[in-house]
Enzyme design. Structure first.
Site, PDB file in Angstrom:
ATOM      1  N   ARG A  16     -74.202  13.702   8.793  1.00 45.71           N
ATOM      2  CA  ARG A  16     -74.379  12.384   9.422  1.00 45.71           C
ATOM      3  C   ARG A  16     -75.580  11.631   8.870  1.00 45.71           C
ATOM      4  NH1 ARG A  16     -72.210  11.260  14.703  1.00 45.71           N
ATOM      5  NH2 ARG A  16     -70.121  12.102  14.664  1.00 45.71           N
TER       6      ARG A  16
ATOM      7  N   ARG B  31     -76.262   5.696  12.874  1.00 44.83           N
ATOM      8  CA  ARG B  31     -76.983   4.712  13.688  1.00 44.83           C
ATOM      9  C   ARG B  31     -78.495   4.830  13.666  1.00 44.83           C
ATOM     10  NH1 ARG B  31     -73.145   5.720  18.706  1.00 44.83           N
ATOM     11  NH2 ARG B  31     -73.538   7.753  17.789  1.00 44.83           N
TER      12      ARG B  31
ATOM     13  N   ARG C  26     -72.572  -1.968  10.312  1.00 50.00           N
ATOM     14  CA  ARG C  26     -71.668  -1.583  11.399  1.00 50.00           C
ATOM     15  C   ARG C  26     -71.326  -2.806  12.258  1.00 50.00           C
ATOM     16  NH1 ARG C  26     -69.099  -0.597  15.304  1.00 50.00           N
ATOM     17  NH2 ARG C  26     -69.088   1.235  16.635  1.00 50.00           N
TER      18      ARG C  26
ATOM     19  N   ASP D 256     -64.365   9.454   9.117  1.00 49.89           N
ATOM     20  CA  ASP D 256     -64.459  10.274  10.324  1.00 49.89           C
ATOM     21  C   ASP D 256     -63.301  11.265  10.336  1.00 49.89           C
ATOM     22  OD1 ASP D 256     -66.124  10.277  12.998  1.00 49.89           O
ATOM     23  OD2 ASP D 256     -64.068  10.792  13.496  1.00 49.89           O
TER      24      ASP D 256
ATOM     25  N   TYR E  22     -59.266  17.155  19.904  1.00 47.70           N
ATOM     26  CA  TYR E  22     -59.343  15.729  20.273  1.00 47.70           C
ATOM     27  C   TYR E  22     -57.955  15.150  20.521  1.00 47.70           C
ATOM     28  CZ  TYR E  22     -64.270  15.710  18.951  1.00 47.70           C
ATOM     29  OH  TYR E  22     -65.614  15.979  18.877  1.00 47.70           O
TER      30      TYR E  22
HETATM   31  O1  CP3 Z   1     -72.727  10.728   7.214  1.00 46.92           O
HETATM   32  C1  CP3 Z   1     -71.783  11.523   7.406  1.00 46.92           C
HETATM   33  O2  CP3 Z   1     -71.945  12.697   7.763  1.00 46.92           O
HETATM   34  C2  CP3 Z   1     -70.376  11.049   7.055  1.00 46.92           C
HETATM   35  C3  CP3 Z   1     -69.593  10.491   8.078  1.00 46.92           C
HETATM   36  C4  CP3 Z   1     -69.097  11.292   9.272  1.00 46.92           C
HETATM   37  C5  CP3 Z   1     -68.984  10.702  10.562  1.00 46.92           C
HETATM   38  N1  CP3 Z   1     -68.376  11.601  11.387  1.00 46.92           N
HETATM   39  C6  CP3 Z   1     -69.420   9.335  10.890  1.00 46.92           C
HETATM   40  C7  CP3 Z   1     -69.494   8.915  12.309  1.00 46.92           C
HETATM   41  C8  CP3 Z   1     -68.608  12.601   9.372  1.00 46.92           C
HETATM   42  C9  CP3 Z   1     -68.548  13.677   8.311  1.00 46.92           C
HETATM   43  C10 CP3 Z   1     -68.134  12.775  10.712  1.00 46.92           C
HETATM   44  C11 CP3 Z   1     -67.511  14.007  11.203  1.00 46.92           C
HETATM   45  C12 CP3 Z   1     -67.121  14.102  12.623  1.00 46.92           C
HETATM   46  N2  CP3 Z   1     -66.635  13.134  13.443  1.00 46.92           N
HETATM   47  C13 CP3 Z   1     -67.113  15.334  13.327  1.00 46.92           C
HETATM   48  C14 CP3 Z   1     -67.478  16.680  12.777  1.00 46.92           C
HETATM   49  C15 CP3 Z   1     -68.946  16.897  12.721  1.00 46.92           C
HETATM   50  C16 CP3 Z   1     -69.633  16.953  14.049  1.00 46.92           C
HETATM   51  O3  CP3 Z   1     -70.429  16.027  14.319  1.00 46.92           O
HETATM   52  O4  CP3 Z   1     -69.402  17.909  14.815  1.00 46.92           O
HETATM   53  C17 CP3 Z   1     -66.638  15.053  14.635  1.00 46.92           C
HETATM   54  C18 CP3 Z   1     -66.468  16.044  15.759  1.00 46.92           C
HETATM   55  C19 CP3 Z   1     -66.324  13.650  14.687  1.00 46.92           C
HETATM   56  C20 CP3 Z   1     -65.731  12.896  15.841  1.00 46.92           C
HETATM   57  C21 CP3 Z   1     -66.605  11.794  16.283  1.00 46.92           C
HETATM   58  N3  CP3 Z   1     -66.886  10.671  15.539  1.00 46.92           N
HETATM   59  C22 CP3 Z   1     -67.245  11.652  17.537  1.00 46.92           C
HETATM   60  C23 CP3 Z   1     -67.213  12.673  18.654  1.00 46.92           C
HETATM   61  C24 CP3 Z   1     -67.926  10.426  17.519  1.00 46.92           C
HETATM   62  C25 CP3 Z   1     -68.680   9.781  18.679  1.00 46.92           C
HETATM   63  C26 CP3 Z   1     -70.035  10.329  18.860  1.00 46.92           C
HETATM   64  C27 CP3 Z   1     -71.069   9.475  18.186  1.00 46.92           C
HETATM   65  O5  CP3 Z   1     -71.946  10.022  17.514  1.00 46.92           O
HETATM   66  O6  CP3 Z   1     -70.980   8.256  18.344  1.00 46.92           O
HETATM   67  C28 CP3 Z   1     -67.724   9.842  16.245  1.00 46.92           C
HETATM   68  C29 CP3 Z   1     -68.264   8.542  15.763  1.00 46.92           C
HETATM   69  C30 CP3 Z   1     -68.993   8.535  14.467  1.00 46.92           C
HETATM   70  N4  CP3 Z   1     -68.616   9.190  13.318  1.00 46.92           N
HETATM   71  C31 CP3 Z   1     -70.177   7.802  14.181  1.00 46.92           C
HETATM   72  C32 CP3 Z   1     -70.485   8.027  12.838  1.00 46.92           C
HETATM   73  C33 CP3 Z   1     -71.616   7.432  12.036  1.00 46.92           C
HETATM   74  C34 CP3 Z   1     -70.902   6.872  15.161  1.00 46.92           C
HETATM   75  C35 CP3 Z   1     -70.074   5.682  15.419  1.00 46.92           C
HETATM   76  C36 CP3 Z   1     -70.780   4.350  15.423  1.00 46.92           C
HETATM   77  O7  CP3 Z   1     -71.374   3.940  14.399  1.00 46.92           O
HETATM   78  O8  CP3 Z   1     -70.705   3.664  16.434  1.00 46.92           O
END
Ligand code: CP3
Length: 351
Positions: free
Chosen positions: A32, A36, A45, A82, A158
């Site tokens: 990640r 944000r 974003r 994602d 999910y």
């Molecule tokens: O920078 C990176 O690592 C690349 C991008 C990436 C994202 N999600 C961006 C993201 C990667 C590799 C993921 C993987 C992901 N997504 C996982 C596996 C890794 C982990 O964290 O356990 C999972 C379970 C998800 C599902 C997911 N996506 C959730 C539960 C959420 C909401 C929680 C949150 O942090 O907001 C997301 C959203 C998400 N994915 C964001 C980002 C940058 C935030 C969204 C936003 O910008 O509003």
């Protein structure tokens, strides 16, 4: 020990551990790393509108992928997307709700499976491949590019519950009640993930990571069936298709099964969560590339608490095939200057 050497390996520190060479100081990137906590991410974003809108906008997704590389000089970038792009592309309704996280129209039985269409998924996967091509064009030649997907088990948790869950009860219940039906969902995700990952590599990714964030709650037999088997199948099918880049597994919470996981799945490397002891990481590094595992909350705190732990990890993993990373993703409240401090520390004391 499987070693992978390509022309790219010579130029790219991140790939060298996979060719059998420990690198000093260790290559590093952070899960990640685009997100944000970075003001420049929040700006893009906001421009994109919705989160999925950002994932499906190749120009903006490439831009946010590159932001942390410009700011910190990480050794690898990770495609901005994602894990829930896969169910969305397959035709399940997926939304990201501000402050709440993902919401999906739950699929709880075989009737729901009929709505998923792997052929249709190709159209949205193609948008992601376009992002990969754009990143590749603008990425410095010595920086690796990691493609990824969620592991079938984690994505299914999910899809079945319709949102994130602390215990993954909905998926576990379906898997106990009707293992054949649930197995068909896992098989469909396995096939579609192979297609998606192979496409990412064809578009320019140097390595792949499979995120199994919810592997930890499964009893042993279910861990073998729903975590190890599908991951092994993904790796096997990728190799059969001639996809030869390193694959990193990330079975979060699977610490005491990690030896079995790496041997049976045939991944090249393992991402280690925060709970794994550095001793266990060191043992795994005798045969596999090991990546991890600083607690992302130490990156929020910074200062001595972070520095002391970073030094322990660097000392213990010195001379191993090791990639420095976190044990889970960066959280939004992380001060960007703590990331800069971490990078300085790895560079100055990781040698
Ligand atoms: O920078 C990176 O690592 C690349 C991008 C990436 C994202 N999600 C961006 C993201 C990667 C590799 C993921 C993987 C992901 N997504 C996982 C596996 C890794 C982990 O964290 O356990 C999972 C379970 C998800 C599902 C997911 N996506 C959730 C539960 C959420 C909401 C929680 C949150 O942090 O907001 C997301 C959203 C998400 N994915 C964001 C980002 C940058 C935030 C969204 C936003 O910008 O509003």
């Amino acid at each position: 020990m499987i070693t992978r050497t390509t022309e790219r390996t010579r130029h790219c520190r991140f790939l060298q551990p996979f060719a059998g060479t420990p690198v000093s100081p260790p290559p590093f990137w952070l899960m990640r790393q685009a997100g944000r906590y970075l003001p420049e991410y929040r700006e893009v974003r906001a421009k994109a509108g919705s989160f999925l809108g950002l994932c499906y906008n190749p120009a903006l997704a490439a831009e946010v992928t590159l932001q942390p590389i410009r700011r910190y000089g990480f050794d690898a970038s990770i495609l901005f997307s994602d894990i829930l792009v896969v169910p969305d592309a397959l035709g399940q309704k997926v939304d990201f709700i501000e402050g709440e996280g993902p919401r999906l129209e739950p699929i709880t039985d075989e009737l729901g499976l009929a709505k998923l269409d792997p052929i249709k998924a190709q159209r949205k996967y193609a948008i992601v491949y376009e992002t990969v091509k754009r990143i590749r064009q603008d990425l410095p030649a010595d920086v690796g590019l990691i493609g990824f997907c969620g592991a079938p088990w984690t994505v299914a948790t999910y899809m079945v519950a319709g949102h994130g869950t602390p215990d993954q009860a909905a998926a576990r219940l379906w898997a106990y009640r009707d293992p054949d039906g649930f197995g068909r969902l896992i098989d469909l995700l396995t096939e579609s993930s192979v297609e998606y990952l192979a496409g990412q590599v064809a578009a320019g990714c140097d390595a792949l990571q499979i995120f199994d964030s919810w592997a930890g709650n499964l009893p042993s037999v279910q861990f073998d069936r729903w975590v190890i088997q599908p991951t092994r199948e993904i790796v096997r099918q990728l190799r059969k298709r001639g996809v030869d880049v390193p694959v990193i597994g990330f079975p979060r919470g699977g610490s005491n099964r990690s030896r079995r996981f790496v041997e049976q799945t045939r991944v090249d490397g393992i991402g280690c969560d925060t709970a794994m002891s550095v001793g266990t990481m060191k043992a795994l590094a005798s045969t596999h590339v090991v990546q991890g595992n600083l607690d992302p909350l130490l990156l929020v705190i910074g200062g001595r608490a972070m520095e002391d732990r970073v030094r322990v990890i660097l000392d213990m993993m010195r001379g191993k095939r090791f990639i420095f990373n976190l044990g889970h993703g960066i959280v939004p409240q992380t001060p960007p200057e703590n990331v800069a401090k971490l990078v300085d520390l790895i560079r100055s004391e990781g040698g």
